[in-house]
Design a protein around this motif. Structure first.
Motif, PDB file in Angstrom:
ATOM      1  N   VAL A  37       0.820  -1.208   0.000  1.00 34.72           N
ATOM      2  CA  VAL A  37       0.000   0.000   0.000  1.00 34.72           C
ATOM      3  C   VAL A  37       0.858   1.263   0.000  1.00 34.72           C
ATOM      4  O   VAL A  37       0.443   2.315  -0.497  1.00 34.72           O
ATOM      5  CB  VAL A  37      -0.964  -0.009   1.213  1.00 34.72           C
ATOM      6  CG1 VAL A  37      -0.215   0.252   2.512  1.00 34.72           C
ATOM      7  CG2 VAL A  37      -2.096   0.988   1.027  1.00 34.72           C
ATOM      8  N   VAL A  38       2.071   1.155   0.555  1.00 35.00           N
ATOM      9  CA  VAL A  38       2.916   2.340   0.672  1.00 35.00           C
ATOM     10  C   VAL A  38       3.653   2.669  -0.631  1.00 35.00           C
ATOM     11  O   VAL A  38       4.176   3.779  -0.787  1.00 35.00           O
ATOM     12  CB  VAL A  38       3.932   2.146   1.824  1.00 35.00           C
ATOM     13  CG1 VAL A  38       5.065   1.218   1.403  1.00 35.00           C
ATOM     14  CG2 VAL A  38       4.510   3.477   2.303  1.00 35.00           C
ATOM     15  N   THR A  39       3.681   1.742  -1.591  1.00 33.58           N
ATOM     16  CA  THR A  39       4.520   1.932  -2.776  1.00 33.58           C
ATOM     17  C   THR A  39       4.117   3.148  -3.599  1.00 33.58           C
ATOM     18  O   THR A  39       4.979   3.904  -4.056  1.00 33.58           O
ATOM     19  CB  THR A  39       4.491   0.679  -3.672  1.00 33.58           C
ATOM     20  OG1 THR A  39       3.133   0.344  -3.986  1.00 33.58           O
ATOM     21  CG2 THR A  39       5.158  -0.498  -2.980  1.00 33.58           C
ATOM     22  N   THR A  40       2.809   3.345  -3.815  1.00 33.39           N
ATOM     23  CA  THR A  40       2.382   4.484  -4.625  1.00 33.39           C
ATOM     24  C   THR A  40       2.346   5.777  -3.822  1.00 33.39           C
ATOM     25  O   THR A  40       2.056   6.838  -4.378  1.00 33.39           O
ATOM     26  CB  THR A  40       0.990   4.229  -5.243  1.00 33.39           C
ATOM     27  OG1 THR A  40       0.125   3.647  -4.257  1.00 33.39           O
ATOM     28  CG2 THR A  40       1.095   3.289  -6.425  1.00 33.39           C
ATOM     29  N   ALA A 102       0.955   7.373  11.002  1.00 29.42           N
ATOM     30  CA  ALA A 102       0.141   8.478  10.508  1.00 29.42           C
ATOM     31  C   ALA A 102       0.522   9.799  11.160  1.00 29.42           C
ATOM     32  O   ALA A 102       0.420  10.864  10.544  1.00 29.42           O
ATOM     33  CB  ALA A 102      -1.338   8.187  10.741  1.00 29.42           C
ATOM     34  N   LEU A 103       0.967   9.743  12.409  1.00 31.85           N
ATOM     35  CA  LEU A 103       1.320  10.948  13.158  1.00 31.85           C
ATOM     36  C   LEU A 103       2.798  11.308  13.021  1.00 31.85           C
ATOM     37  O   LEU A 103       3.236  12.302  13.614  1.00 31.85           O
ATOM     38  CB  LEU A 103       0.977  10.752  14.639  1.00 31.85           C
ATOM     39  CG  LEU A 103      -0.518  10.625  14.981  1.00 31.85           C
ATOM     40  CD1 LEU A 103      -0.686  10.176  16.433  1.00 31.85           C
ATOM     41  CD2 LEU A 103      -1.248  11.944  14.734  1.00 31.85           C
ATOM     42  N   ALA A 104       3.557  10.519  12.278  1.00 32.16           N
ATOM     43  CA  ALA A 104       5.007  10.703  12.208  1.00 32.16           C
ATOM     44  C   ALA A 104       5.384  12.112  11.734  1.00 32.16           C
ATOM     45  O   ALA A 104       4.998  12.520  10.634  1.00 32.16           O
ATOM     46  CB  ALA A 104       5.620   9.667  11.268  1.00 32.16           C
ATOM     47  N   VAL A 109      10.621   8.621  12.680  1.00 35.17           N
ATOM     48  CA  VAL A 109       9.462   8.065  13.394  1.00 35.17           C
ATOM     49  C   VAL A 109       8.660   7.152  12.473  1.00 35.17           C
ATOM     50  O   VAL A 109       8.170   6.098  12.899  1.00 35.17           O
ATOM     51  CB  VAL A 109       8.569   9.201  13.937  1.00 35.17           C
ATOM     52  CG1 VAL A 109       7.314   8.630  14.603  1.00 35.17           C
ATOM     53  CG2 VAL A 109       9.344  10.066  14.924  1.00 35.17           C
ATOM     54  N   LEU A 110       8.534   7.536  11.205  1.00 36.94           N
ATOM     55  CA  LEU A 110       7.804   6.695  10.254  1.00 36.94           C
ATOM     56  C   LEU A 110       8.479   5.338  10.096  1.00 36.94           C
ATOM     57  O   LEU A 110       7.808   4.293  10.083  1.00 36.94           O
ATOM     58  CB  LEU A 110       7.705   7.399   8.898  1.00 36.94           C
ATOM     59  CG  LEU A 110       7.013   6.603   7.781  1.00 36.94           C
ATOM     60  CD1 LEU A 110       5.569   6.259   8.149  1.00 36.94           C
ATOM     61  CD2 LEU A 110       7.051   7.380   6.458  1.00 36.94           C
ATOM     62  N   PHE A 176      -2.377   4.901   6.611  1.00 33.28           N
ATOM     63  CA  PHE A 176      -2.152   4.297   7.927  1.00 33.28           C
ATOM     64  C   PHE A 176      -3.339   4.513   8.861  1.00 33.28           C
ATOM     65  O   PHE A 176      -3.682   3.626   9.648  1.00 33.28           O
ATOM     66  CB  PHE A 176      -0.875   4.869   8.545  1.00 33.28           C
ATOM     67  CG  PHE A 176       0.359   4.601   7.729  1.00 33.28           C
ATOM     68  CD1 PHE A 176       0.826   3.312   7.550  1.00 33.28           C
ATOM     69  CD2 PHE A 176       1.051   5.633   7.109  1.00 33.28           C
ATOM     70  CE1 PHE A 176       1.958   3.040   6.797  1.00 33.28           C
ATOM     71  CE2 PHE A 176       2.183   5.383   6.354  1.00 33.28           C
ATOM     72  CZ  PHE A 176       2.638   4.083   6.196  1.00 33.28           C
ATOM     73  N   TRP A 177      -3.968   5.680   8.817  1.00 35.29           N
ATOM     74  CA  TRP A 177      -5.150   5.919   9.639  1.00 35.29           C
ATOM     75  C   TRP A 177      -6.249   4.907   9.334  1.00 35.29           C
ATOM     76  O   TRP A 177      -7.015   4.531  10.217  1.00 35.29           O
ATOM     77  CB  TRP A 177      -5.694   7.331   9.407  1.00 35.29           C
ATOM     78  CG  TRP A 177      -4.996   8.426  10.154  1.00 35.29           C
ATOM     79  CD1 TRP A 177      -4.467   9.576   9.626  1.00 35.29           C
ATOM     80  CD2 TRP A 177      -4.758   8.507  11.566  1.00 35.29           C
ATOM     81  NE1 TRP A 177      -3.915  10.349  10.614  1.00 35.29           N
ATOM     82  CE2 TRP A 177      -4.082   9.721  11.824  1.00 35.29           C
ATOM     83  CE3 TRP A 177      -5.056   7.659  12.632  1.00 35.29           C
ATOM     84  CZ2 TRP A 177      -3.698  10.106  13.099  1.00 35.29           C
ATOM     85  CZ3 TRP A 177      -4.667   8.043  13.915  1.00 35.29           C
ATOM     86  CH2 TRP A 177      -4.005   9.244  14.152  1.00 35.29           C
TER      87      TRP A 177
END
Length: 488
Positions: A37-40, A102-104, A109-110, A176-177
């Protein structure tokens, strides 16, 4: 004892199966989704958090590395302390780390949040299969496991699309949320609906886990930092050599400890060793290439995150079509020819991309290569799993499957690290031309590894299941049934 089942008991069993199926299917989809999910969203993350290639590599690799390293340990913990209990704990970790991501406020932090997410996934994903297998009636087990595999594949396939849509319509933080409310509901349902069960009280290999974690981390850090620090710098060489020394100590420990995390005896069989080597090569070449190609669609061709994710379905969506086809064919003609065909198709697809991609490529010109790669990946997965299971004794299937999953995830970690390092040495994000030039060189490396896998596959023996004496097999079956029934 009456062998018939009362209607009330039958309804209770069906209800328990339905509840377990619901929880495990949603959890499988959520965790599988986060693999890609993070790739795009990488391009937006790079711009928003003002990070570079190294930060993006760790955003991907922190998740995959902890997932791979703790996969076997998490399964052993669940067998000892309770599958439902560990499943809920994994969901808590995954949900909390999603909120943390999500809060990073910065890339550090991410990355830390992604590492904790990987640990949560290492606990949750294998337990979805274990919990479902324990709850499903034998007559429905094949169909249930088919649904489980399909849901996981759908999550992986839709990851880039959903990630792109959310990034474009809201912000990258919402990828992430999205996990937080779903995870919270799953925690409640799991506590209420799932039945606790235990496996054999095997001892934990904590020393092996620490050695594997430290060794792999050292090697990955060396590869990722090599371009920035210099490949002959004390930091790069020290980290790399130190990591290799610790990994050698891990192998030595696993050979002598009575309760190894990764039993080295499994690698005595040529079929098991070969198919794991193939998984390492394939995931190295393919996932390292995917890391760069999903960014290419945005950085060089100018597609939005959602548009890039939709177009990438020409790759990931085809996997869903080819996977059952490959599994069915392997039952008829054996796994070896299907595995060879799958790796050859992937080699052709990567070669096609390496030869044809330019700054002005149209998407239609990429479709044949995308389809070739997706079809080849789909053909590979089913037969490779069958070979893994067929090369060990039945009571060793769980540990063999976990080992194969860990090795292929590590292949993805090293693939992203090495291909990104090659890209950084020959290209960059400063212009489309520079990006494409660096990606060309990296794709040739990816192609070489997958092609090496295709050649190596020819050495794999045609082999059925390892013979197990009838009495031993019956005992193992009784023990397995007793293990999954505890607490019900």
């Amino acid at each position: 004892m009456d062998s018939t089942t009362s209607p009330d008991a039958s309804e209770a069993t069906t209800g328990h199966f339905g509840r377990t199926m619901t929880v495990t299917a949603i959890a499988t989809f959520m965790v599988s989704l986060d693999q890609l999910v993070v790739t795009t969203a990488l391009t937006k993350i790079r711009e928003h958090l003002h990070t570079g290639l190294e930060g993006l590599e760790w955003t991907v690799n922190a998740y995959t590395l902890t997932f791979a390293v703790f996969l076997l340990t998490a399964s052993a913990l669940a067998e000892r302390f309770g599958r439902r209990r560990l499943f809920v704990a994994g969901l808590v970790l995954f949900t909390a780390s999603s909120a943390m991501a999500a809060l990073a406020p910065g890339i550090g932090v991410l990355i830390a949040a992604r590492a904790i997410q990987g640990l949560g996934s290492a606990i949750v994903l294998p337990l979805t299969l274990t919990l479902l297998s324990a709850a499903v009636p034998p007559s429905k087990r094949g169909a249930a496991l088919g649904v489980w595999g399909g849901v996981g594949g759908l999550g992986v396939a839709l990851g880039p699309v959903i990630g792109g849509f959310i990034t474009e319509s809201a912000s990258w933080q919402w990828i992430f949320w999205l996990n937080v409310p779903i995870g919270a509901v799953l925690i409640v349902l799991s506590s209420a609906w799932l039945t606790e069960s235990f496996g054999p009280a095997a001892k934990l290999d904590l020393v092996g886990t620490v050695l594997a974690s430290v060794g792999l981390l050292g090697v990955v850090v060396s590869i990722i930092r090599g371009d920035a620090e210099g490949w002959t710098s004390a930091q790069t060489l020290g980290s790399g050599i130190g990591g290799l020394v610790v990994l050698a100590a891990f192998v030595a420990w696993e050979l002598r400890t009575p309760h190894p995390m990764l039993p080295m005896r499994l690698f005595a069989g040529r079929a098991f060793t070969t198919v794991n080597l193939l998984s390492l090569f394939m995931f190295f070449g393919m996932f390292g290439s995917i890391f760069l190609i999903t960014q290419y669609l945005q950085a060089a061709l100018g597609y939005s995150p959602f548009a890039a994710g939709l177009r990438f379905l020409a790759w990931t969506g085809v996997v869903l079509i080819a996977a059952p086809l490959g599994g069915g064919l392997s039952d008829k003609i054996g796994g070896k020819p299907i595995i060879v065909a799958g790796l050859v198709l992937q080699s052709v697809g990567l070669l096609w991309l390496a030869l044809s991609i330019t700054t002005g490529s149209s998407f239609l010109s990429l479709v044949p290569a995308f389809v070739c790669n997706g079809f080849g990946m789909g053909l590979y997965f089913g037969p490779a799993g069958n070979v893994v299971m067929g090369s060990v004794r039945r009571e060793e299937e769980g540990i063999a499957s976990g080992a194969n999953n860990a090795i292929r995830e590590l292949g993805g970690v090293f693939g992203v690290a090495v291909l990104a390092a090659v890209f950084a040495g020959h290209g960059g994000y400063d212009s489309r031309e520079h990006y494409v030039h660096g990606m060309h060189v990296a794709l040739w490396v990816g192609f070489a590894f997958v092609a090496l896998g295709a050649v190596t596959a020819l050495l794999m023996p045609r082999q059925g299941r390892v013979a197990v004496p009838e009495a031993e097999s019956a005992t193992a079956t009784r023990e397995a049934r007793t293990a999954v029934a505890v607490g019900e």
